[in-house]
Design a protein around this motif. Structure first.
Motif, PDB file in Angstrom:
ATOM      1  N   HIS A 130      -8.732   8.309  -0.737  1.00 21.67           N
ATOM      2  CA  HIS A 130      -9.654   7.903  -1.803  1.00 21.67           C
ATOM      3  C   HIS A 130     -10.270   6.519  -1.597  1.00 21.67           C
ATOM      4  N   ILE A 131     -10.327   6.031  -0.369  1.00 24.52           N
ATOM      5  CA  ILE A 131     -10.971   4.721  -0.169  1.00 24.52           C
ATOM      6  C   ILE A 131     -12.437   4.933   0.181  1.00 24.52           C
ATOM      7  N   ARG A 132     -13.217   3.940  -0.075  1.00 23.16           N
ATOM      8  CA  ARG A 132     -14.622   3.927   0.321  1.00 23.16           C
ATOM      9  C   ARG A 132     -14.829   2.672   1.148  1.00 23.16           C
ATOM     10  N   VAL A 133     -15.417   2.839   2.300  1.00 25.90           N
ATOM     11  CA  VAL A 133     -15.695   1.679   3.153  1.00 25.90           C
ATOM     12  C   VAL A 133     -17.170   1.697   3.518  1.00 25.90           C
ATOM     13  N   THR A 134     -17.685   0.522   3.820  1.00 28.58           N
ATOM     14  CA  THR A 134     -19.103   0.414   4.148  1.00 28.58           C
ATOM     15  C   THR A 134     -19.363   0.289   5.644  1.00 28.58           C
ATOM     16  N   SER A 135     -18.266   0.124   6.428  1.00 25.84           N
ATOM     17  CA  SER A 135     -18.457  -0.032   7.875  1.00 25.84           C
ATOM     18  C   SER A 135     -17.171   0.307   8.619  1.00 25.84           C
ATOM     19  N   LYS A 136     -17.324   0.502   9.914  1.00 28.79           N
ATOM     20  CA  LYS A 136     -16.144   0.717  10.764  1.00 28.79           C
ATOM     21  C   LYS A 136     -15.251  -0.513  10.735  1.00 28.79           C
ATOM     22  N   HIS A 137     -15.888  -1.673  10.684  1.00 27.37           N
ATOM     23  CA  HIS A 137     -15.134  -2.934  10.654  1.00 27.37           C
ATOM     24  C   HIS A 137     -14.235  -2.994   9.409  1.00 27.37           C
ATOM     25  N   GLU A 138     -14.765  -2.615   8.261  1.00 20.82           N
ATOM     26  CA  GLU A 138     -13.963  -2.624   7.034  1.00 20.82           C
ATOM     27  C   GLU A 138     -12.823  -1.605   7.118  1.00 20.82           C
ATOM     28  N   LEU A 139     -13.107  -0.423   7.692  1.00 23.45           N
ATOM     29  CA  LEU A 139     -12.058   0.584   7.862  1.00 23.45           C
ATOM     30  C   LEU A 139     -10.954   0.043   8.759  1.00 23.45           C
ATOM     31  N   LYS A 140     -11.342  -0.588   9.865  1.00 16.11           N
ATOM     32  CA  LYS A 140     -10.347  -1.159  10.775  1.00 16.11           C
ATOM     33  C   LYS A 140      -9.517  -2.224  10.071  1.00 16.11           C
ATOM     34  N   GLU A 141     -10.155  -3.078   9.272  1.00 15.96           N
ATOM     35  CA  GLU A 141      -9.413  -4.108   8.538  1.00 15.96           C
ATOM     36  C   GLU A 141      -8.390  -3.487   7.586  1.00 15.96           C
ATOM     37  N   ARG A 142      -8.792  -2.423   6.891  1.00 19.10           N
ATOM     38  CA  ARG A 142      -7.862  -1.761   5.959  1.00 19.10           C
ATOM     39  C   ARG A 142      -6.700  -1.113   6.701  1.00 19.10           C
ATOM     40  N   ILE A 143      -6.996  -0.492   7.824  1.00 17.66           N
ATOM     41  CA  ILE A 143      -5.922   0.121   8.619  1.00 17.66           C
ATOM     42  C   ILE A 143      -4.958  -0.949   9.118  1.00 17.66           C
ATOM     43  N   MET A 144      -5.482  -2.029   9.648  1.00 19.67           N
ATOM     44  CA  MET A 144      -4.620  -3.101  10.160  1.00 19.67           C
ATOM     45  C   MET A 144      -3.801  -3.735   9.030  1.00 19.67           C
ATOM     46  N   ALA A 145      -4.398  -3.899   7.854  1.00 18.42           N
ATOM     47  CA  ALA A 145      -3.648  -4.430   6.710  1.00 18.42           C
ATOM     48  C   ALA A 145      -2.529  -3.471   6.316  1.00 18.42           C
ATOM     49  N   GLY A 146      -2.802  -2.173   6.376  1.00 23.90           N
ATOM     50  CA  GLY A 146      -1.762  -1.179   6.079  1.00 23.90           C
ATOM     51  C   GLY A 146      -0.629  -1.227   7.086  1.00 23.90           C
ATOM     52  N   ILE A 147      -0.962  -1.385   8.360  1.00 25.59           N
ATOM     53  CA  ILE A 147       0.060  -1.485   9.406  1.00 25.59           C
ATOM     54  C   ILE A 147       0.882  -2.753   9.217  1.00 25.59           C
ATOM     55  N   ASP A 148       0.220  -3.857   8.893  1.00 29.18           N
ATOM     56  CA  ASP A 148       0.953  -5.109   8.625  1.00 29.18           C
ATOM     57  C   ASP A 148       1.922  -4.925   7.468  1.00 29.18           C
ATOM     58  N   ASP A 149       1.488  -4.204   6.433  1.00 30.86           N
ATOM     59  CA  ASP A 149       2.347  -3.953   5.278  1.00 30.86           C
ATOM     60  C   ASP A 149       3.566  -3.113   5.678  1.00 30.86           C
ATOM     61  N   VAL A 150       3.345  -2.085   6.473  1.00 27.80           N
ATOM     62  CA  VAL A 150       4.451  -1.235   6.942  1.00 27.80           C
ATOM     63  C   VAL A 150       5.422  -2.062   7.780  1.00 27.80           C
ATOM     64  N   ASN A 151       4.892  -2.939   8.621  1.00 27.97           N
ATOM     65  CA  ASN A 151       5.737  -3.731   9.516  1.00 27.97           C
ATOM     66  C   ASN A 151       6.551  -4.815   8.798  1.00 27.97           C
ATOM     67  N   ARG A 152       6.164  -5.167   7.570  1.00 27.86           N
ATOM     68  CA  ARG A 152       6.939  -6.168   6.814  1.00 27.86           C
ATOM     69  C   ARG A 152       8.349  -5.679   6.505  1.00 27.86           C
ATOM     70  N   CYS A 153       8.490  -4.388   6.283  1.00 24.34           N
ATOM     71  CA  CYS A 153       9.800  -3.793   5.955  1.00 24.34           C
ATOM     72  C   CYS A 153      10.009  -2.561   6.838  1.00 24.34           C
ATOM     73  N   PRO A 154      10.253  -2.752   8.121  1.00 21.59           N
ATOM     74  CA  PRO A 154      10.364  -1.605   9.022  1.00 21.59           C
ATOM     75  C   PRO A 154      11.590  -0.746   8.727  1.00 21.59           C
ATOM     76  N   VAL A 155      11.429   0.540   8.963  1.00 22.17           N
ATOM     77  CA  VAL A 155      12.538   1.483   8.857  1.00 22.17           C
ATOM     78  C   VAL A 155      12.877   1.900  10.280  1.00 22.17           C
ATOM     79  N   ILE A 156      14.084   1.608  10.695  1.00 21.18           N
ATOM     80  CA  ILE A 156      14.500   1.926  12.057  1.00 21.18           C
ATOM     81  C   ILE A 156      15.167   3.295  12.055  1.00 21.18           C
ATOM     82  N   HIS A 157      14.631   4.186  12.883  1.00 22.77           N
ATOM     83  CA  HIS A 157      15.185   5.540  12.979  1.00 22.77           C
ATOM     84  C   HIS A 157      16.264   5.558  14.054  1.00 22.77           C
ATOM     85  N   THR A 158      17.441   6.019  13.686  1.00 22.53           N
ATOM     86  CA  THR A 158      18.528   6.182  14.648  1.00 22.53           C
ATOM     87  C   THR A 158      18.680   7.666  14.916  1.00 22.53           C
TER      88      THR A 158
END
Length: 92
Positions: free
Chosen positions: A55-83
């Motif tokens: 449900h996001i709306r972006v105006t450019s590829k650059h904005e989409l990339k920024e949102r994806i990278m921000a999401g990855i940064d958020d995931v990496n703040r609290c990593p879940v390690i799979h054993t």
């Protein structure tokens, strides 16, 4: 291509289509039937798409990339390690 053993990947229809492609164009490596790291990756991208990209709306590829990278940064703040707990003896 790395694929799990999902029926869509090994179906007669898929094999028939592949037979129409130029020889050597695709080389398949199937993961074990008992489970795989690929399932973890598919799960990650599914959850990521539902939680970050839905449900996001972006105006450019650059904005989409920024949102994806921000999401990855958020995931990496609290990593879940799979054993991995699979035992070879349990495969049979």
């Amino acid at each position: 291509m790395i694929l799990d053993n999902h029926s869509a990947h090994i179906s007669k229809e898929t094999r028939a289509w592949l037979d129409t492609q130029p020889a050597g164009r695709f080389e398949f490596t199937f993961t074990p039937k008992h489970g795989s790291w690929l399932n973890l990756i598919e799960g990650f991208f599914s959850k990521f798409a539902r939680s970050v990209l839905r449900h996001i709306r972006v105006t450019s590829k650059h904005e989409l990339k920024e949102r994806i990278m921000a999401g990855i940064d958020d995931v990496n703040r609290c990593p879940v390690i799979h054993t991995w707990s699979y035992k070879l003896a349990e495969a049979a």
